[in-house]
Design a protein around this motif. Structure first.
Motif: not given
Length: 241
Positions: A73-96
């Motif tokens: 899921x996107x939260x796991x992707x976010x965690x891995x992205x932030x491991x490399x770049x702690x400050x990259x801004x993320x806009x979530x897309x969700x159907x919920x």
């Protein structure tokens, strides 16, 4: 689609880089087209693992990230992205559309979200707002804000209290900057939403409470508090006694 907004570029003048992550090819293509129209450099990924690989190579300035992906899921992707770049801004897309799901994404470290279905113009506007808060634009001026023992460098994005460095996300930084530019002034939730998020949050003012709580944990934890709630009025930042 038309836009009257000024072009955003990186500090070196090169195009802003945005990574789009969604497993619906048609939607990904539409989003990429809309973002390229802004003059930005776009890459796309359809799975979480591909997104992580692309981010390592592409080093995006912002990420548009679907919450539901075929591998993880996107939260796991976010965690891995932030491991490399702690400050990259993320806009979530969700159907919920449940408030709990939106807040979960923000709590995990996402900077903003949109719920499907959405307009392409809305996504572009949200990404522009994130980029304005991130370190992708040339600084307008050499400026260090100081309130009590708290300092914020608008150029380097370094924040310190009592000499100790404090790490903030792009949204946390912008919220603190707004408060530090208005010390001892009570700021309403509506003012904060307008200045920090640059749009009406559809009545979801609880996002302000959420980010104030984040700041308190980082700025005030173990110290005399600087961030105060004025019941029925808003929030105020002032030097600790």
């Amino acid at each position: 689609m038309t836009t009257n907004a000024p072009a955003l570029t990186r500090a070196d003048g090169s195009p802003v880089r945005v990574l789009v992550v969604d497993d619906e090819p048609n939607l990904t293509e539409l989003l990429a087209m809309a973002l390229r129209y802004e003059g930005w450099d776009i890459r796309a990924a359809g799975t979480g693992s591909t997104a992580v690989r692309e981010a390592k190579d592409f080093k995006p300035d912002a990420v548009v990230l679907d919450m539901m992906l075929p591998d993880f899921d996107g939260m796991e992707v976010l965690r891995r992205l932030r491991d490399d770049d702690p400050h990259v801004p993320v806009l979530f897309l969700t159907a919920r559309d449940a408030v709990e799901d939106r807040i979960a994404g923000l709590t995990a470290g996402g900077d903003d979200y949109v719920t499907k279905p959405f307009s392409l113009e809305e996504v572009v506007a949200r990404v522009r707002a994130l980029l304005r808060r991130a370190v992708v634009l040339a600084p307008e001026a050499d400026s260090v804000l100081t309130v009590g023992d708290l300092t914020l460098d608008e150029d380097s994005h370094e924040v310190r209290r009592g000499g100790a460095e404090i790490s903030l996300t792009a949204t946390e930084f912008e919220l603190l900057r707004f408060m530090m530019r208005n010390p001892k002034r009570v700021l309403s939730k509506a003012q904060i939403l307008d200045r920090v998020w640059h749009y009406d949050f559809g009545g979801q003012a609880n996002v302000v409470e959420l980010y104030i709580s984040y700041l308190r944990k980082k700025i005030d934890a173990g110290r005399d508090p600087m961030i105060h709630t004025m019941r029925g009025a808003g929030y105020v930042l002032k030097p600790a006694p």
